[in-house]
Design an enzyme around this catalytic site. Structure first.
Site, short mmCIF file in Angstrom:
data_model
loop_
_atom_site.label_atom_id
_atom_site.label_comp_id
_atom_site.label_asym_id
_atom_site.label_seq_id
_atom_site.Cartn_x
_atom_site.Cartn_y
_atom_site.Cartn_z
N GLU A 125 0.82 -1.21 0.00
CA GLU A 125 0.00 0.00 0.00
C GLU A 125 0.86 1.26 0.00
O GLU A 125 0.45 2.29 -0.56
CB GLU A 125 -0.95 0.00 1.21
CG GLU A 125 -1.96 -1.14 1.22
CD GLU A 125 -2.83 -1.17 -0.02
OE1 GLU A 125 -3.05 -0.11 -0.64
OE2 GLU A 125 -3.30 -2.28 -0.39
N HIS A 167 1.52 2.30 -3.57
CA HIS A 167 0.43 3.11 -4.13
C HIS A 167 0.46 4.53 -3.55
O HIS A 167 0.31 5.52 -4.27
CB HIS A 167 -0.93 2.48 -3.80
CG HIS A 167 -1.17 1.15 -4.44
ND1 HIS A 167 -0.94 0.90 -5.77
CD2 HIS A 167 -1.64 -0.02 -3.91
CE1 HIS A 167 -1.27 -0.35 -6.05
NE2 HIS A 167 -1.68 -0.94 -4.94
#
Length: 354
Positions: free
Chosen positions: A19, A22
């Protein structure tokens, strides 16, 4: 309890790294990240810093990086996902898997730097065996066997399987040049197919290994780390291909429960040999799972990163995006199918426990 804690730490590391990929590329692209969550479900703890709400949630499986407009697909505010160029959005979606590959590389590099590795480089040939008779020399690095790329030494026995008595092409790198040698493998007394050479064992960059071992340099360690990751990815890709061609049954798949069980098995088997062996075994398993997640996420299935990339590539070719409601419906179906698969796999994992 120790297995559960270790599993949570491993899953947490892999998810946070994914994550964060991202997150950091979205921020660099000028996209507002509304929430960066570790875990799923009910909120345990959260704090807003700047535009982003950082949260820890109750279920220690999964996580997400919520970007402005990324889910709705119609948000036109400044800093929203869909107002950025298609290339920026492709970079953001790809970054999670890239970070997982990077995590795998870092873990493998640390392991090889400490423990050393076995290279498919010829240390010596066995007298009278096919390798010596065909002209294989110490220092030759085996590049491929019977058209199968050899990344790490463990690839060699698999590439030689079922070739006894048949002349095959073996490509070696000698002095920086690739050359092809034709060798006819034989079957030894144990029933294994062999050509008769010993690989080269290198001691770790940080000094581990026997005194008589050659010491691996940093570039050789980096190279072998990359080869190890490529070996992981090829094995995983082969497994995925068998799955989509229905050569693997659902009963053979493992989900989160099965992975936790495997983590426990790895830990229990390695612990009697000392703390470092246990840590190294868990690091290697984490590297494998991280590479697995990276590859799985890039499969062009709706709801996965790979599915979103398909829509972005279509947009790049068409010059305009597909209607958000149509894309959303496709992803909704994908989520339903994935949840169904997870339920089936988890049910099988639980049955195996008993």
């Amino acid at each position: 309890m120790s297995t559960v804690i270790i599993a949570i730490l491993i899953f947490g590391l892999i998810i946070v790294v994914h994550e964060y990929g991202h997150f950091i590329v979205a921020r660099k692209s000028g996209i507002v990240v509304e929430e960066f969550a570790v875990g799923m479900g009910p909120l345990l703890f959260g704090k807003k810093i700047g535009d982003t709400f950082y949260s820890l949630r109750a279920i220690p499986l999964g996580g997400y990086c919520k970007m402005l407009g990324a889910e709705e697909g119609t948000e036109e505010k400044e800093g929203s996902f869909n107002t950025k160029s298609v290339y920026a959005r492709i970079a953001v979606i790809s970054a999670g898997s890239i970070m997982n590959i990077l995590l795998s590389f870092v873990l493998v590099f640390i392991l090889l730097s400490v423990d050393g590795f076995i290279s498919p480089t010829v240390s010596q040939t066995v007298d009278g065996m096919p390798a010596q008779q065909a002209g294989l020399l110490p220092g030759d690095r085996v590049v491929s066997i019977n058209n199968t790329r050899i990344f790490v030494f463990m690839n060699a026995p698999m590439a030689l399987a079922n070739t006894a008595g048949t002349p095959i092409d073996i490509v070696v790198n000698r002095g920086g040049q690739n050359m092809t040698i034709v060798i006819t493998p034989i079957q030894n007394e144990a029933g294994n197919t062999v050509i008769g050479f010993y690989p080269t064992a290198f001691g770790g960059l940080f000094g581990q290994g026997l005194d008589e071992m050659p010491r691996a340099g940093i570039f050789a360690t980096i190279q072998h780390s990359v080869f190890t990751i490529m070996h992981y990815i090829r094995a995983l890709a082969g497994g995925l291909f068998q799955l989509i061609t229905f050569n693997i049954a659902l009963d053979d798949l493992s989900g989160p429960v099965g992975i936790v069980t495997m983590i426990g098995d790895v830990y229990e088997q390695a612990t009697p040999y000392g703390a470092w062996v246990a840590i190294a075994s868990l690091m290697n398993f984490t590297a494998l799972i991280s590479a697995n997640l990276a590859l799985f996420n890039l499969i062009p299935i709706p709801a996965l990163d790979g599915g979103r990339l398909v829509f972005l590539f279509i947009e790049m070719v068409r010059g305009k995006p597909i209607a958000p409601e149509k894309e959303g419906m496709v992803h909704l179906v994908g989520i339903a199918l994935l949840l169904g698969l997870i339920l089936v796999v988890t049910f099988n994992d639980i049955l195996r426990l008993f």
